[in-house]
Design an enzyme around this catalytic site. Structure first.
Site, PDB file in Angstrom:
ATOM      1  N   LYS A 300      -0.336   1.486   0.536  1.00 49.26           N
ATOM      2  CA  LYS A 300      -0.185   0.375   0.637  1.00 49.26           C
ATOM      3  C   LYS A 300      -0.957  -1.126   0.838  1.00 49.26           C
ATOM      4  O   LYS A 300      -1.821  -0.164   1.935  1.00 49.26           O
ATOM      5  CB  LYS A 300       1.198  -0.333   2.207  1.00 49.26           C
ATOM      6  CG  LYS A 300       2.364  -1.985   2.309  1.00 49.26           C
ATOM      7  CD  LYS A 300       2.590  -2.317   3.901  1.00 49.26           C
ATOM      8  CE  LYS A 300       2.993  -3.389   3.031  1.00 49.26           C
ATOM      9  NZ  LYS A 300       3.416  -3.992   4.313  1.00 49.26           N
ATOM     10  N   LYS A 353       2.501   0.758  -2.679  1.00 52.00           N
ATOM     11  CA  LYS A 353       3.223  -0.156  -2.907  1.00 52.00           C
ATOM     12  C   LYS A 353       1.367  -1.324  -3.174  1.00 52.00           C
ATOM     13  O   LYS A 353       1.072  -0.639  -1.895  1.00 52.00           O
ATOM     14  CB  LYS A 353       4.188  -0.786  -1.742  1.00 52.00           C
ATOM     15  CG  LYS A 353       4.321  -2.411  -1.515  1.00 52.00           C
ATOM     16  CD  LYS A 353       5.400  -2.747  -0.362  1.00 52.00           C
ATOM     17  CE  LYS A 353       5.151  -4.405  -0.448  1.00 52.00           C
ATOM     18  NZ  LYS A 353       6.448  -3.856   0.687  1.00 52.00           N
TER      19      LYS A 353
END
EC number: 4.2.1.24
Length: 432
Positions: A300, A353
């Site tokens: 992330k 992400k």
């Protein structure tokens, strides 16, 4: 015949003969008596055409089968008396002025495998379907849905009726996985985010409601403190601004157990604290939730593409940024460190992400783990496409489906996308 259907459908109340004339594809068709039966439509009476239309195509009357035996037919062919067949079509002519040249000498011509829809479909390497989508849903305590200004088409859903209605829509087009993100009232936020593990909090209530209505719905949850933190960070903030790792993990374990107890199928730690996957796995197992999966936000990144999401949840950091715990966008190999840790600690699914700016990282994970890979097409990616489409700069449908296909091609098994319902509708329409 697709042209026939489209032309007729675009002309309400038209006769089929009018449609055929309009599309110029009436060769080989003859008028039929106004007899209605399977696959037969009168060409003389006005009609409302259904979505699928079968029009009888008749060329020459079909000859009666020959009384000759197979052996006699074969003997005729061997004797050089092969039956007549349609001639080889003439080669289409090139436009005037095309240079006359000798063909290039090349054994391999990749375009040969692209020359027809059937061949392209046969050799397509990557596919997408509604089963590949997870629909993110924003929920709040109100009864009414509230639009999100930075995410056109998305809403904060009232946790009762709005949430149920949206899940109905998703399931109707084959999307049976959702992930919940709560908009928590400021009065319930604190520096330690204790509301995150309230068994009667917004997310546990939503889980119980959805499981009561849709027992087979796959519910993912977000495990992080930022929606519940008065500081807007994913962890507990010390007075000098440091995000406390181990103390935060302690809170996350209680949050994950509360979600599992309510009926969550997959808990998804998005906080990026070190060691949280292993600690959550242990906490779930000790609480009797061995069958609840963990989708780890493995790679992330500290991305600028999260802006609209933070507006939706009012979860912007009150100070600083998240660079001390989320990954540096400049880093690639570091994703392997996170992958190996999460895999060793018991993660069931690994996430990247954002998605499109990090397709290389999705491929990196795909090549280095046997675990399923998820990718999050985040709010900024969604809003970019919507804004460009609204300005007439691109075709929204084509851009959305291409973006999702590229994420799948990079190696993602499932995609979290705000386009889930719309994309599923488009995909279903293409298969009709």
């Amino acid at each position: 015949m697709v042209g026939v259907m489209m032309a007729a459908a675009a002309t309400p109340g038209c006769g089929v003969s009018q449609a055929l004339t309009a599309c110029g594809s009436h060769e080989g068709l003859r008028r039929v008596a106004p007899v209605f039966g399977p696959g037969v439509v009168s060409v003389s009476a006005p009609c409302k055409l259904p979505r699928k239309l079968n029009v009888q195509a008749v060329a020459e009357p079909i000859a009666k089968s020959s009384p000759r035996t197979i052996e006699e037919c074969e003997a005729n062919v061997v004797a050089g008396n092969a039956p007549a067949a349609p001639p080889v079509p003439a080669k289409p002519s090139a436009p005037e002025g095309t240079p006359a040249i000798s063909p290039l000498v090349m054994p391999a011509r990749p375009r040969r495998n692209r020359r027809s829809p059937a061949l392209r479909a046969a050799f397509q390497e990557t596919t997408i379907s509604p089963a590949n989508f997870i629909l993110p849903l924003f929920v709040h305590e109100g009864e009414q849905n509230a639009p999100i200004g930075a995410m056109p088409g998305c809403q904060r859903l009232g946790w009762r009726h709005g949430l149920i209605d949206e899940v109905y829509k998703a399931r109707d087009v084959g999307v049976n996985s959702v992930v919940l993100f709560p908009k928590v009232p400021d009065a319930l936020k604190s520096s330690t985010g204790d509301e995150a593990y309230n068994p009667d909090g917004l997310v546990p209530r939503c889980i119980r409601l959805l499981k009561d209505k849709f027992p087979d719905l796959v519910i993912y949850t977000d495990v992080a403190l930022d929606p519940y933190s008065s500081d807007g960070h994913d962890g507990i903030v010390r007075e000098d601004g440091l995000i406390m790792n181990d103390e935060t993990v302690h809170q996350l374990c209680k949050q994950a157990v509360a979600q599992a107890q309510a009926g969550a199928d997959v808990v998804s730690p998005s906080d990026m604290m070190d060691g949280r996957v292993g600690a959550i796995r242990k906490a779930l197992d000790l609480a009797g939730h061995q069958d609840v999966s963990i989708m780890a936000y493995t790679a992330k990144y500290a991305s600028a593409f999260y802006g609209p999401f933070r507006e939706a949840l009012d979860s912007n950091p009150r100070f600083g940024d998240k660079k001390t715990y989320q990954m540096n966008p400049a880093n690639y190999r570091e994703a392997l460190i996170e992958t190996r840790m999460d895999e060793a600690e018991g993660a069931d699914i690994l996430m990247v992400k954002p998605a499109m700016p990090y397709l290389d990282v999705i491929r990196l994970l795909r090549d280095n783990t046997a675990l399923p890979i998820s990718a999050y097409q985040v709010s900024g990616e969604y809003s970019m496409i919507r804004a460009a489409a609204a300005a007439g700069m691109l075709d929204e449908k084509k851009a959305v489906l291409e973006s999702l296909l590229s994420i799948r091609r990079a190696g993602a098994d499932v995609i979290l996308t705000y386009f889930a319902i719309q994309a599923a509708q488009w995909l279903c329409a293409e298969r009709v």
